[in-house]
Design a protein around this motif. Structure first.
Motif, short mmCIF file in Angstrom:
data_model
loop_
_atom_site.label_atom_id
_atom_site.label_comp_id
_atom_site.label_asym_id
_atom_site.label_seq_id
_atom_site.Cartn_x
_atom_site.Cartn_y
_atom_site.Cartn_z
N ALA A 12 27.18 9.92 -31.68
CA ALA A 12 27.82 9.58 -31.54
C ALA A 12 27.49 9.55 -33.11
O ALA A 12 26.14 8.98 -34.07
N LEU A 13 28.35 9.83 -34.19
CA LEU A 13 28.66 9.23 -35.85
C LEU A 13 28.93 8.06 -35.78
O LEU A 13 29.60 7.63 -35.75
N VAL A 14 27.53 7.43 -37.06
CA VAL A 14 27.89 6.21 -37.02
C VAL A 14 27.76 5.88 -38.62
O VAL A 14 27.14 6.29 -39.15
N GLN A 15 28.77 5.07 -38.34
CA GLN A 15 28.87 4.67 -40.33
C GLN A 15 28.15 3.91 -40.24
O GLN A 15 27.96 1.83 -39.74
N ASN A 16 27.17 2.99 -41.59
CA ASN A 16 26.34 1.83 -41.78
C ASN A 16 26.62 1.94 -43.28
O ASN A 16 26.42 2.65 -43.80
N GLU A 17 26.99 1.54 -44.29
CA GLU A 17 27.19 0.87 -45.13
C GLU A 17 27.34 2.45 -45.65
O GLU A 17 28.82 2.22 -45.77
N ASP A 18 26.99 2.86 -46.80
CA ASP A 18 27.44 4.10 -47.47
C ASP A 18 26.97 5.18 -46.26
O ASP A 18 26.74 6.22 -47.14
N LEU A 19 25.86 4.87 -45.54
CA LEU A 19 25.45 6.31 -45.16
C LEU A 19 25.75 6.51 -43.32
O LEU A 19 26.70 5.41 -42.89
N TYR A 21 24.84 8.16 -40.07
CA TYR A 21 23.63 8.68 -39.52
C TYR A 21 23.90 9.07 -37.90
O TYR A 21 24.92 8.67 -37.63
N LEU A 22 23.57 9.82 -36.99
CA LEU A 22 23.77 10.08 -35.19
C LEU A 22 22.85 8.44 -34.56
O LEU A 22 21.69 8.64 -35.05
N LEU A 23 23.89 8.49 -33.41
CA LEU A 23 23.24 7.61 -32.92
C LEU A 23 23.55 8.46 -31.70
O LEU A 23 24.17 8.57 -30.60
N SER A 24 21.97 7.90 -30.84
CA SER A 24 21.97 9.11 -29.30
C SER A 24 21.28 7.85 -28.80
O SER A 24 20.81 6.69 -28.30
N LYS A 25 21.63 8.96 -27.11
CA LYS A 25 21.07 7.88 -25.89
C LYS A 25 20.29 7.94 -25.44
O LYS A 25 19.29 7.66 -24.89
N ALA A 32 13.14 11.80 -34.14
CA ALA A 32 13.46 12.96 -35.15
C ALA A 32 13.64 12.56 -36.40
O ALA A 32 14.42 11.56 -36.85
N PHE A 33 13.38 13.48 -37.06
CA PHE A 33 13.66 13.29 -38.56
C PHE A 33 15.31 12.47 -39.11
O PHE A 33 15.73 11.63 -40.04
N CYS A 34 16.03 12.93 -38.24
CA CYS A 34 17.58 12.83 -38.41
C CYS A 34 18.12 12.25 -37.95
O CYS A 34 18.93 11.77 -38.02
N MET A 35 17.32 11.38 -37.03
CA MET A 35 17.80 9.85 -36.19
C MET A 35 16.76 8.93 -37.91
O MET A 35 17.39 7.52 -37.53
N ALA A 36 15.45 8.92 -37.49
CA ALA A 36 14.51 8.01 -38.25
C ALA A 36 14.79 8.00 -39.68
O ALA A 36 15.15 6.69 -40.28
N GLY A 37 15.17 9.11 -40.49
CA GLY A 37 15.03 8.90 -41.58
C GLY A 37 16.57 8.46 -42.12
O GLY A 37 16.20 7.42 -43.28
N PRO A 38 17.72 7.80 -41.70
CA PRO A 38 18.34 7.14 -42.21
C PRO A 38 18.48 6.00 -41.67
O PRO A 38 18.79 4.74 -43.03
N VAL A 39 17.96 5.48 -40.55
CA VAL A 39 17.56 4.16 -40.24
C VAL A 39 16.68 3.46 -41.15
O VAL A 39 16.70 2.75 -42.15
N TRP A 41 15.68 3.97 -44.18
CA TRP A 41 17.01 4.43 -45.48
C TRP A 41 17.52 2.61 -45.39
O TRP A 41 17.63 2.09 -46.33
N ASN A 42 18.21 3.04 -44.34
CA ASN A 42 19.26 2.06 -44.81
C ASN A 42 18.75 0.46 -43.96
O ASN A 42 19.10 -0.86 -44.40
N ALA A 43 16.89 -0.29 -43.44
CA ALA A 43 16.52 -0.71 -43.53
C ALA A 43 15.85 -1.13 -45.46
O ALA A 43 15.50 -2.52 -45.52
N LEU A 44 15.63 -0.71 -45.89
CA LEU A 44 16.11 -0.76 -47.45
C LEU A 44 16.18 -1.45 -48.29
O LEU A 44 17.37 -1.55 -47.84
#
Length: 71
Positions: A12-19, A21-25, A32-39, A41-44
């Motif tokens: 699923a494509l999820v929006q968190n503030e202005d980002l 990212y993909l949310l997977s089951k 994976a970087f495509c999942m971990a990178g935005p998570v 970044w959002n934690a900063l």
């Protein structure tokens, strides 16, 4: 539906503030970087994400990481 390697999975494509990212089951996709990178970044803190100069970002990132590590 997205395909990773030989397997297909629903994500699923999820929006968190202005980002977005993909949310997977599937747990293996969380690493994976495509999942971990935005998570990560959002934690900063928002103030750190809003910094425009690279040197100020690096300095703020070091401060943020040291505070999390030693508090």
């Amino acid at each position: 539906m997205l395909t990773f390697g030989n397997e297909s999975t629903d994500v699923a494509l999820v929006q968190n503030e202005d980002l977005y990212y993909l949310l997977s089951k599937a747990k293996y996709l969380d690493r994976a970087f495509c999942m971990a990178g935005p998570v990560l970044w959002n934690a900063l803190p928002h103030e750190l994400r809003a910094v425009e100069s690279e040197s100020a970002f690096r300095s703020g990132l070091k401060t943020c990481l040291f505070r999390r590590c030693y508090s």
